[in-house]
Design a protein around this motif. Structure first.
Motif, PDB file in Angstrom:
ATOM      1  N   PHE A 236       0.835  -1.207   0.000  1.00  0.00           N
ATOM      2  CA  PHE A 236       0.000   0.000   0.000  1.00  0.00           C
ATOM      3  C   PHE A 236       0.866   1.253   0.000  1.00  0.00           C
ATOM      4  O   PHE A 236       0.666   2.171  -0.798  1.00  0.00           O
ATOM      5  CB  PHE A 236      -0.927  -0.028   1.216  1.00  0.00           C
ATOM      6  CG  PHE A 236      -1.461   1.311   1.627  1.00  0.00           C
ATOM      7  CD1 PHE A 236      -2.399   1.956   0.849  1.00  0.00           C
ATOM      8  CD2 PHE A 236      -1.022   1.925   2.791  1.00  0.00           C
ATOM      9  CE1 PHE A 236      -2.898   3.206   1.221  1.00  0.00           C
ATOM     10  CE2 PHE A 236      -1.508   3.162   3.165  1.00  0.00           C
ATOM     11  CZ  PHE A 236      -2.447   3.801   2.382  1.00  0.00           C
ATOM     12  N   LEU A 237       1.857   1.302   0.867  1.00  0.00           N
ATOM     13  CA  LEU A 237       2.726   2.476   0.952  1.00  0.00           C
ATOM     14  C   LEU A 237       3.588   2.629  -0.301  1.00  0.00           C
ATOM     15  O   LEU A 237       3.839   3.749  -0.753  1.00  0.00           O
ATOM     16  CB  LEU A 237       3.606   2.385   2.197  1.00  0.00           C
ATOM     17  CG  LEU A 237       2.878   2.475   3.545  1.00  0.00           C
ATOM     18  CD1 LEU A 237       3.845   2.237   4.693  1.00  0.00           C
ATOM     19  CD2 LEU A 237       2.194   3.830   3.696  1.00  0.00           C
ATOM     20  N   ASN A 238       4.029   1.519  -0.876  1.00  0.00           N
ATOM     21  CA  ASN A 238       4.804   1.597  -2.105  1.00  0.00           C
ATOM     22  C   ASN A 238       3.995   2.219  -3.237  1.00  0.00           C
ATOM     23  O   ASN A 238       4.533   2.984  -4.053  1.00  0.00           O
ATOM     24  CB  ASN A 238       5.288   0.202  -2.514  1.00  0.00           C
ATOM     25  CG  ASN A 238       6.440  -0.295  -1.666  1.00  0.00           C
ATOM     26  OD1 ASN A 238       7.114   0.491  -1.005  1.00  0.00           O
ATOM     27  ND2 ASN A 238       6.663  -1.600  -1.672  1.00  0.00           N
ATOM     28  N   SER A 239       2.719   1.892  -3.312  1.00  0.00           N
ATOM     29  CA  SER A 239       1.850   2.514  -4.320  1.00  0.00           C
ATOM     30  C   SER A 239       1.673   3.996  -4.032  1.00  0.00           C
ATOM     31  O   SER A 239       1.755   4.843  -4.931  1.00  0.00           O
ATOM     32  CB  SER A 239       0.474   1.832  -4.344  1.00  0.00           C
ATOM     33  OG  SER A 239       0.555   0.520  -4.842  1.00  0.00           O
ATOM     34  N   LEU A 240       1.459   4.321  -2.779  1.00  0.00           N
ATOM     35  CA  LEU A 240       1.150   5.697  -2.383  1.00  0.00           C
ATOM     36  C   LEU A 240       2.270   6.659  -2.761  1.00  0.00           C
ATOM     37  O   LEU A 240       2.007   7.769  -3.245  1.00  0.00           O
ATOM     38  CB  LEU A 240       0.899   5.733  -0.878  1.00  0.00           C
ATOM     39  CG  LEU A 240       0.151   6.937  -0.321  1.00  0.00           C
ATOM     40  CD1 LEU A 240      -1.285   6.953  -0.805  1.00  0.00           C
ATOM     41  CD2 LEU A 240       0.185   6.912   1.208  1.00  0.00           C
ATOM     42  N   VAL A 241       3.520   6.237  -2.554  1.00  0.00           N
ATOM     43  CA  VAL A 241       4.633   7.152  -2.773  1.00  0.00           C
ATOM     44  C   VAL A 241       4.984   7.306  -4.257  1.00  0.00           C
ATOM     45  O   VAL A 241       5.845   8.122  -4.600  1.00  0.00           O
ATOM     46  CB  VAL A 241       5.885   6.715  -1.985  1.00  0.00           C
ATOM     47  CG1 VAL A 241       5.603   6.721  -0.503  1.00  0.00           C
ATOM     48  CG2 VAL A 241       6.384   5.339  -2.441  1.00  0.00           C
ATOM     49  N   LYS A 242       4.328   6.561  -5.118  1.00  0.00           N
ATOM     50  CA  LYS A 242       4.602   6.688  -6.550  1.00  0.00           C
ATOM     51  C   LYS A 242       3.914   7.904  -7.172  1.00  0.00           C
ATOM     52  O   LYS A 242       4.263   8.319  -8.278  1.00  0.00           O
ATOM     53  CB  LYS A 242       4.169   5.421  -7.289  1.00  0.00           C
ATOM     54  CG  LYS A 242       4.997   4.194  -6.937  1.00  0.00           C
ATOM     55  CD  LYS A 242       4.460   2.947  -7.632  1.00  0.00           C
ATOM     56  CE  LYS A 242       5.199   1.708  -7.167  1.00  0.00           C
ATOM     57  NZ  LYS A 242       4.670   0.465  -7.773  1.00  0.00           N
ATOM     58  N   LEU A 243       2.933   8.479  -6.482  1.00  0.00           N
ATOM     59  CA  LEU A 243       2.248   9.664  -6.988  1.00  0.00           C
ATOM     60  C   LEU A 243       3.077  10.900  -6.630  1.00  0.00           C
ATOM     61  O   LEU A 243       3.351  11.151  -5.466  1.00  0.00           O
ATOM     62  CB  LEU A 243       0.841   9.778  -6.393  1.00  0.00           C
ATOM     63  CG  LEU A 243      -0.078   8.575  -6.625  1.00  0.00           C
ATOM     64  CD1 LEU A 243      -1.451   8.844  -6.025  1.00  0.00           C
ATOM     65  CD2 LEU A 243      -0.191   8.243  -8.105  1.00  0.00           C
ATOM     66  N   ASP A 244       3.458  11.653  -7.617  1.00  0.00           N
ATOM     67  CA  ASP A 244       4.355  12.797  -7.423  1.00  0.00           C
ATOM     68  C   ASP A 244       3.649  13.924  -6.655  1.00  0.00           C
ATOM     69  O   ASP A 244       2.720  14.540  -7.182  1.00  0.00           O
ATOM     70  CB  ASP A 244       4.819  13.308  -8.786  1.00  0.00           C
ATOM     71  CG  ASP A 244       5.858  14.402  -8.682  1.00  0.00           C
ATOM     72  OD1 ASP A 244       6.167  14.834  -7.562  1.00  0.00           O
ATOM     73  OD2 ASP A 244       6.351  14.842  -9.746  1.00  0.00           O
ATOM     74  N   PRO A 245       4.074  14.220  -5.422  1.00  0.00           N
ATOM     75  CA  PRO A 245       3.417  15.281  -4.651  1.00  0.00           C
ATOM     76  C   PRO A 245       3.867  16.681  -5.030  1.00  0.00           C
ATOM     77  O   PRO A 245       3.296  17.665  -4.565  1.00  0.00           O
ATOM     78  CB  PRO A 245       3.832  14.962  -3.198  1.00  0.00           C
ATOM     79  CG  PRO A 245       5.180  14.339  -3.346  1.00  0.00           C
ATOM     80  CD  PRO A 245       5.143  13.567  -4.641  1.00  0.00           C
ATOM     81  N   THR A 246       4.882  16.799  -5.872  1.00  0.00           N
ATOM     82  CA  THR A 246       5.418  18.119  -6.217  1.00  0.00           C
ATOM     83  C   THR A 246       4.624  18.818  -7.298  1.00  0.00           C
ATOM     84  O   THR A 246       4.860  20.003  -7.573  1.00  0.00           O
ATOM     85  CB  THR A 246       6.881  18.007  -6.692  1.00  0.00           C
ATOM     86  OG1 THR A 246       6.938  17.312  -7.948  1.00  0.00           O
ATOM     87  CG2 THR A 246       7.722  17.260  -5.672  1.00  0.00           C
ATOM     88  N   ILE A 247       3.680  18.120  -7.919  1.00  0.00           N
ATOM     89  CA  ILE A 247       2.913  18.733  -9.014  1.00  0.00           C
ATOM     90  C   ILE A 247       1.499  19.081  -8.600  1.00  0.00           C
ATOM     91  O   ILE A 247       0.695  19.517  -9.430  1.00  0.00           O
ATOM     92  CB  ILE A 247       2.889  17.845 -10.266  1.00  0.00           C
ATOM     93  CG1 ILE A 247       2.275  16.466  -9.941  1.00  0.00           C
ATOM     94  CG2 ILE A 247       4.294  17.679 -10.837  1.00  0.00           C
ATOM     95  CD1 ILE A 247       2.088  15.582 -11.158  1.00  0.00           C
ATOM     96  N   ASN A 248       1.151  18.873  -7.330  1.00  0.00           N
ATOM     97  CA  ASN A 248      -0.187  19.260  -6.881  1.00  0.00           C
ATOM     98  C   ASN A 248      -0.103  20.156  -5.669  1.00  0.00           C
ATOM     99  O   ASN A 248       0.965  20.629  -5.324  1.00  0.00           O
ATOM    100  CB  ASN A 248      -1.039  18.016  -6.584  1.00  0.00           C
ATOM    101  CG  ASN A 248      -0.512  17.172  -5.447  1.00  0.00           C
ATOM    102  OD1 ASN A 248       0.679  17.157  -5.178  1.00  0.00           O
ATOM    103  ND2 ASN A 248      -1.390  16.455  -4.790  1.00  0.00           N
TER     104      ASN A 248
END
Length: 238
Positions: A226-238
């Protein structure tokens, strides 16, 4: 596309018919066109709200708390702020990614159903002949939240598209920034009540995924996955 099955009216632009899409990329372009239409409209709405508020409400207390407003002797929304940005809250991002991957797998890879059949099943909330079997097939496709490459890649594609498209609106409407907020609150439940069935296997009226989390019950591979999936979304573009 662009038809609202809940309100039963054409809500978005006409971006093609399900029976006409030869491949998944045709569907993606139609989906992207719908999203871009509404993001553009909401960015314009936010700028209009700021302009009207700037004319009608000085918000003197808030203005007094900003150095720029004091230095310029102007209210917060009437030229007082040096930088003025806006945000758009998005819901159902995870459901969208899971639904798109399910369609790609079931319709365009396995050829187990046509896109028209999927649309008909969604309109009927999976009722009727074959509806439940199709729902289970859609549910069986890999879902975001399990560290699955295909599911997480689709989630990144959906996330990246909505975030970059929102950011591109700022200069067009006259804001310094316009960013996506993938928010966690109870609105995913409230909005889900008026959202039609989706191709990730979610029935009509059921809650949407909470923020950028997996859909309820979709993560079945443990906390690390679950955490591995979560961190794949780039937080720097939102």
């Amino acid at each position: 596309l662009g038809w609202d099955p809940v309100a039963r009216r054409q809500a978005g632009p006409r971006t093609g018919d399900a029976a006409e899409f030869a491949g998944f990329e045709d569907l993606w372009r139609a989906y992207a066109g719908q999203l871009e239409h509404f993001v553009a409209a909401l960015a314009e709405q936010e700028k209009i709200e700021y302009d009207v508020a700037g004319r009608e409400a000085p918000f003197l207390l808030l203005s007094a708390l900003h150095d720029d407003c004091i230095a310029r002797a102007k209210p917060i929304l009437a030229g007082g702020l040096r930088h003025l940005g806006g945000t758009i809250e998005t819901y159902g991002n995870t459901n969208t990614a899971d639904a798109l991957l399910a369609i790609e797998q079931v319709v365009f890879r396995d050829r187990a159903a046509t896109l028209s059949q999927v649309v008909a099943a969604l309109d009927a909330n999976f009722a009727g002949p074959g509806g439940e079997a199709l729902r289970r097939r859609l549910l069986a496709v890999s879902k975001y939240g399990n560290d699955d490459d295909d599911a997480d890649a689709m989630a990144r594609r959906v996330h990246g598209h909505v975030c970059t498209n929102a950011r591109s609106q700022a200069a067009r409407v006259g804001l310094d920034s316009y960013l996506v907020v993938v928010i966690n609150n109870h609105a995913n439940t409230i909005l889900g009540r008026t959202t039609a069935a989706s191709a990730d296997g979610r029935p009509s009226g059921q809650r949407l995924a909470n923020g950028n989390n997996p859909s309820p019950g979709a993560d079945r591979s443990g906390v690390t996955a679950f955490l591995n999936s979560l961190v794949k979304l780039d937080p720097t573009i939102n």
